[in-house]
Enzyme design. Structure first.
Site, PDB file in Angstrom:
ATOM      1  N   SER A 124       7.959  -4.354  -1.033  1.00 28.81           N
ATOM      2  CA  SER A 124       7.457  -5.971  -1.085  1.00 28.81           C
ATOM      3  C   SER A 124       9.028  -6.400  -1.338  1.00 28.81           C
ATOM      4  CB  SER A 124       6.580  -6.540  -1.884  1.00 28.81           C
ATOM      5  OG  SER A 124       7.241  -7.901  -2.781  1.00 28.81           O
ATOM      6  N   TYR A 148       5.261  -4.838 -11.721  1.00 34.57           N
ATOM      7  CA  TYR A 148       4.237  -4.778 -10.547  1.00 34.57           C
ATOM      8  C   TYR A 148       5.984  -4.671  -9.752  1.00 34.57           C
ATOM      9  CZ  TYR A 148       3.958  -5.992  -5.295  1.00 34.57           C
ATOM     10  OH  TYR A 148       3.638  -5.945  -4.164  1.00 34.57           O
ATOM     11  N   LYS A 152       6.818  -0.778  -6.985  1.00 34.08           N
ATOM     12  CA  LYS A 152       6.826  -1.194  -5.637  1.00 34.08           C
ATOM     13  C   LYS A 152       8.928  -0.426  -5.560  1.00 34.08           C
ATOM     14  CE  LYS A 152       3.712  -3.045  -3.582  1.00 34.08           C
ATOM     15  NZ  LYS A 152       2.712  -1.897  -2.914  1.00 34.08           N
TER      16      LYS A 152
HETATM   17  P1  NAD Z   1      -5.739  -5.663  -1.082  1.00 33.81           P
HETATM   18  O1  NAD Z   1      -5.952  -6.006  -2.356  1.00 33.81           O
HETATM   19  O2  NAD Z   1      -5.930  -6.851  -0.634  1.00 33.81           O
HETATM   20  O3  NAD Z   1      -5.428  -4.285  -1.026  1.00 33.81           O
HETATM   21  C1  NAD Z   1      -5.716  -3.246  -0.961  1.00 33.81           C
HETATM   22  C2  NAD Z   1      -6.588  -2.507  -1.446  1.00 33.81           C
HETATM   23  O4  NAD Z   1      -6.460  -1.743  -2.507  1.00 33.81           O
HETATM   24  C3  NAD Z   1      -8.043  -2.890  -1.926  1.00 33.81           C
HETATM   25  O5  NAD Z   1      -9.111  -2.754  -0.923  1.00 33.81           O
HETATM   26  C4  NAD Z   1      -8.125  -2.160  -3.186  1.00 33.81           C
HETATM   27  O6  NAD Z   1      -9.674  -2.051  -3.364  1.00 33.81           O
HETATM   28  C5  NAD Z   1      -7.507  -1.260  -2.679  1.00 33.81           C
HETATM   29  N1  NAD Z   1      -7.137   0.233  -4.036  1.00 33.81           N
HETATM   30  C6  NAD Z   1      -6.397  -0.763  -4.724  1.00 33.81           C
HETATM   31  N2  NAD Z   1      -6.192   0.890  -6.193  1.00 33.81           N
HETATM   32  C7  NAD Z   1      -6.793   1.388  -5.233  1.00 33.81           C
HETATM   33  C8  NAD Z   1      -6.380   3.041  -5.972  1.00 33.81           C
HETATM   34  N3  NAD Z   1      -6.190   3.418  -6.645  1.00 33.81           N
HETATM   35  N4  NAD Z   1      -8.049   4.038  -4.937  1.00 33.81           N
HETATM   36  C9  NAD Z   1      -8.025   3.469  -3.687  1.00 33.81           C
HETATM   37  N5  NAD Z   1      -7.799   1.711  -3.115  1.00 33.81           N
HETATM   38  C10 NAD Z   1      -7.826   1.506  -4.178  1.00 33.81           C
HETATM   39  O7  NAD Z   1      -4.399  -6.357  -1.633  1.00 33.81           O
HETATM   40  P2  NAD Z   1      -3.666  -6.437   0.109  1.00 33.81           P
HETATM   41  O8  NAD Z   1      -2.340  -8.011  -0.439  1.00 33.81           O
HETATM   42  O9  NAD Z   1      -3.738  -6.243   0.984  1.00 33.81           O
HETATM   43  O10 NAD Z   1      -2.095  -5.890   0.245  1.00 33.81           O
HETATM   44  C11 NAD Z   1      -1.556  -4.210   0.083  1.00 33.81           C
HETATM   45  C12 NAD Z   1      -0.692  -3.465   0.032  1.00 33.81           C
HETATM   46  O11 NAD Z   1       0.841  -4.835   0.248  1.00 33.81           O
HETATM   47  C13 NAD Z   1      -0.543  -4.178  -1.735  1.00 33.81           C
HETATM   48  O12 NAD Z   1       0.447  -2.724  -2.099  1.00 33.81           O
HETATM   49  C14 NAD Z   1       0.397  -5.249  -2.148  1.00 33.81           C
HETATM   50  O13 NAD Z   1       1.171  -4.461  -3.226  1.00 33.81           O
HETATM   51  C15 NAD Z   1       1.759  -4.692  -0.696  1.00 33.81           C
HETATM   52  N6  NAD Z   1       1.726  -6.236  -1.068  1.00 33.81           N
HETATM   53  C16 NAD Z   1       0.967  -7.074  -0.101  1.00 33.81           C
HETATM   54  C17 NAD Z   1       1.586  -8.043  -0.062  1.00 33.81           C
HETATM   55  C18 NAD Z   1       1.502  -9.851  -0.340  1.00 33.81           C
HETATM   56  O14 NAD Z   1       1.118 -10.804  -0.765  1.00 33.81           O
HETATM   57  N7  NAD Z   1      -0.233  -9.571  -0.316  1.00 33.81           N
HETATM   58  C19 NAD Z   1       2.986  -8.852  -0.186  1.00 33.81           C
HETATM   59  C20 NAD Z   1       4.228  -7.686  -0.260  1.00 33.81           C
HETATM   60  C21 NAD Z   1       3.854  -6.521  -0.554  1.00 33.81           C
HETATM   61  N1  UFG Z   2       3.153 -21.898  -5.509  1.00 37.11           N
HETATM   62  C1  UFG Z   2       2.766 -22.954  -5.863  1.00 37.11           C
HETATM   63  N2  UFG Z   2       1.687 -23.389  -6.271  1.00 37.11           N
HETATM   64  C2  UFG Z   2       0.711 -22.573  -6.249  1.00 37.11           C
HETATM   65  C3  UFG Z   2       0.877 -20.914  -6.049  1.00 37.11           C
HETATM   66  C4  UFG Z   2       2.438 -21.294  -5.529  1.00 37.11           C
HETATM   67  O1  UFG Z   2       3.836 -24.287  -6.523  1.00 37.11           O
HETATM   68  O2  UFG Z   2      -0.317 -22.423  -7.252  1.00 37.11           O
HETATM   69  C5  UFG Z   2       4.901 -21.803  -5.220  1.00 37.11           C
HETATM   70  C6  UFG Z   2       5.654 -20.440  -6.288  1.00 37.11           C
HETATM   71  O3  UFG Z   2       6.891 -21.104  -6.994  1.00 37.11           O
HETATM   72  C7  UFG Z   2       6.049 -20.056  -5.052  1.00 37.11           C
HETATM   73  C8  UFG Z   2       5.511 -20.497  -3.313  1.00 37.11           C
HETATM   74  O4  UFG Z   2       4.568 -21.230  -4.152  1.00 37.11           O
HETATM   75  O5  UFG Z   2       6.887 -21.093  -4.543  1.00 37.11           O
HETATM   76  C9  UFG Z   2       5.038 -19.185  -3.129  1.00 37.11           C
HETATM   77  O6  UFG Z   2       4.380 -18.644  -3.947  1.00 37.11           O
HETATM   78  P1  UFG Z   2       3.144 -17.539  -3.854  1.00 37.11           P
HETATM   79  O7  UFG Z   2       2.753 -16.965  -5.301  1.00 37.11           O
HETATM   80  O8  UFG Z   2       2.833 -16.993  -2.745  1.00 37.11           O
HETATM   81  O9  UFG Z   2       4.079 -15.928  -3.467  1.00 37.11           O
HETATM   82  P2  UFG Z   2       5.794 -15.457  -3.908  1.00 37.11           P
HETATM   83  O10 UFG Z   2       6.856 -14.944  -3.330  1.00 37.11           O
HETATM   84  O11 UFG Z   2       5.173 -15.720  -5.601  1.00 37.11           O
HETATM   85  O12 UFG Z   2       5.168 -14.363  -4.036  1.00 37.11           O
HETATM   86  C10 UFG Z   2       4.514 -13.441  -2.753  1.00 37.11           C
HETATM   87  C11 UFG Z   2       3.568 -12.208  -3.472  1.00 37.11           C
HETATM   88  C12 UFG Z   2       4.475 -10.865  -4.139  1.00 37.11           C
HETATM   89  C13 UFG Z   2       5.509 -10.897  -3.153  1.00 37.11           C
HETATM   90  C14 UFG Z   2       6.232 -12.033  -3.091  1.00 37.11           C
HETATM   91  C15 UFG Z   2       7.103 -11.093  -1.688  1.00 37.11           C
HETATM   92  O13 UFG Z   2       2.537 -12.625  -4.573  1.00 37.11           O
HETATM   93  O14 UFG Z   2       3.802 -10.110  -4.925  1.00 37.11           O
HETATM   94  O15 UFG Z   2       5.515 -12.589  -2.187  1.00 37.11           O
HETATM   95  O16 UFG Z   2       8.086 -12.126  -1.136  1.00 37.11           O
HETATM   96  F1  UFG Z   2       6.788  -9.256  -4.246  1.00 37.11           F
END
Ligand code: NAD
Ligand code: UFG
Length: 343
Positions: A124, A148, A152
């Site tokens: 991330s 978190y 990572k």
């Molecule tokens: P998500 O929660 O939708 O998907 C994660 C999946 O992993 C889920 O289906 C959950 O049930 C499964 N899981 C969690 N713990 C587990 C375990 N111990 N064993 C087996 N399964 C397990 O999340 P996502 O948004 O699809 O994110 C996927 C990956 O990408 C994550 O590692 C997350 O940290 C990373 N990531 C997501 C974002 C974002 O904004 N969505 C940003 C940066 C990185």
């Molecule tokens: N925001 C609002 N109101 C809300 C939610 C978010 O104003 O209800 C704003 C936040 O302050 C930020 C922007 O919208 O300025 C984006 O916020 P998000 O929560 O959607 O995303 P973040 O950038 O905070 O974080 C996301 C994931 C993290 C990841 C990161 C990587 O949640 O897990 O992107 O850049 F690490």
């Protein structure tokens, strides 16, 4: 040969399954459904017309992973499974270290035992901490400000140590910026449990009337309109980056056995720009109020995309309009997410 997709029932994982199945790969999903529903995999099957293999298991169960890797003759792993909510990670840090760090260690041990040494990891942009310069290049200093983010960073360090210790490993570390959007079909998308933490799912729930208004966290940042700027990337672009990364792993050598790349668009949008774009796509008014800054948020984050272009021959293609209209299409077709189909 089959690719094991951990967390394949989740938001990004389910889109990844579609892209890999459509590219002709065989996949098997391991998920414990702690943050997802098996229904997402039924939908993946509907979209692709292919049956999808899945095993309900926790990635901390090394014995189960070894059995699955062997039974399905896996050649590599795409590792999404983990917990991902920044705020929650400060409340239950042990769960985060156990699921994310211990889970990855068990997965790597199982892979090693089964002679499967190829892995793509979901990292991330959070590992860059407070940006010291923009756009963020992969050599920007790394830091973490919450449990978190630390998981990572720890996992990245583990993968780098392992790559250095044994040239047989192949690692692709992908640093995601802000994934949004949904598959064009509207069959799969992001289905957060409870009140969404992230901007797009919250905005979408306001547009559909499930929530009264958006709280904009701060309008006094040093950005063009005072609200936070992020690099939003369409989830289908993001998973296509994984397909390119999978191909790029095959070209690595024992000397250079890993790569780390940003997956973003290189363009940042402010919260208010996102609200306006979503209003256009949904034809709905999004009421909002200005609220205090959210702890831990930074003003502006966007990716340098040159490494992804050079190493993966990939760049994002979908724009803001697609991100918003695809999110809205998913929300309209699934007002209660997957819940209504869970039985
Ligand atoms: P998500 O929660 O939708 O998907 C994660 C999946 O992993 C889920 O289906 C959950 O049930 C499964 N899981 C969690 N713990 C587990 C375990 N111990 N064993 C087996 N399964 C397990 O999340 P996502 O948004 O699809 O994110 C996927 C990956 O990408 C994550 O590692 C997350 O940290 C990373 N990531 C997501 C974002 C974002 O904004 N969505 C940003 C940066 C990185
Ligand atoms: N925001 C609002 N109101 C809300 C939610 C978010 O104003 O209800 C704003 C936040 O302050 C930020 C922007 O919208 O300025 C984006 O916020 P998000 O929560 O959607 O995303 P973040 O950038 O905070 O974080 C996301 C994931 C993290 C990841 C990161 C990587 O949640 O897990 O992107 O850049 F690490």
């Amino acid at each position: 040969m089959t690719i094991l997709i951990t967390g394949g029932a989740g938001y990004i994982g389910s889109h990844c399954c579609v892209t890999f199945l459509e590219a002709g790969h065989d996949v098997v999903v391991v998920d414990n459904f702690s943050n997802s529903s098996p229904e997402s995999l039924n939908r993946v099957a509907s979209i692709t017309g292919r049956k999808i293999a899945f095993e309900e298991a926790d990635i901390r169960d090394r014995t189960a992973l070894e059995r699955i890797l062997k039974t399905h003759q896996c050649s590599g792993v795409i590792h999404f499974a983990g917990l991902k909510a920044v705020g929650e990670s400060t409340e239950i840090p042990l769960e985060y270290y156990a699921n994310n760090v211990t889970g990855t260690l068990e997965l790597l041990a199982a892979m090693n035992a089964c002679d499967v040494r190829q892995l793509i990891f979901s990292s991330s942009a959070t590992v860059y901490g407070e940006p010291q310069f923009l756009p963020l290049t992969e050599d920007h200093p790394l830091s973490a400000t919450n449990p978190y983010g630390r998981t990572k960073l720890m996992i990245e360090d583990i993968l780098r140590d392992l790559a250095a210790s044994d040239p047989r490993w192949r690692f692709g570390i992908l640093r995601y910026f802000n994934p949004v959007g949904a598959h064009k079909s509207g069959l799969i998308g992001e289905d957060p449990r409870g009140i969404p933490n992230n901007l797009m799912p919250f905005v979408s729930q306001v547009a559909s009337g499930r929530r009264d208004q958006l709280s904009v966290f701060g309008n006094d940042y040093d950005t063009r309109d005072g609200t936070g700027v992020r690099d939003y990337i369409h989830v289908v672009d993001l998973v296509e980056g994984h397909l390119r990364a999978h191909e790029a792993l095959a070209a690595l050598t024992d000397e250079t056995n890993s790569f780390t790349v940003n997956l973003g668009t290189g363009t940042g949008y402010s919260v208010l720009e996102m609200v306006k774009a979503f209003e256009r796509a949904s034809n709905q008014k999004i009421p909002y109020e200005i609220a205090p800054r959210r702890a831990g948020d930074v003003a502006e984050v966007y990716a340098d995309t040159k490494a992804a272009e050079a190493k993966l021959n990939w760049s994002a293609e979908r724009g803001l309009e697609d991100m918003c209209s695809d999110t809205w299409n998913w929300a309209c077709k699934n007002p209660k997410g997957y819940e209504a189909s869970d039985g």
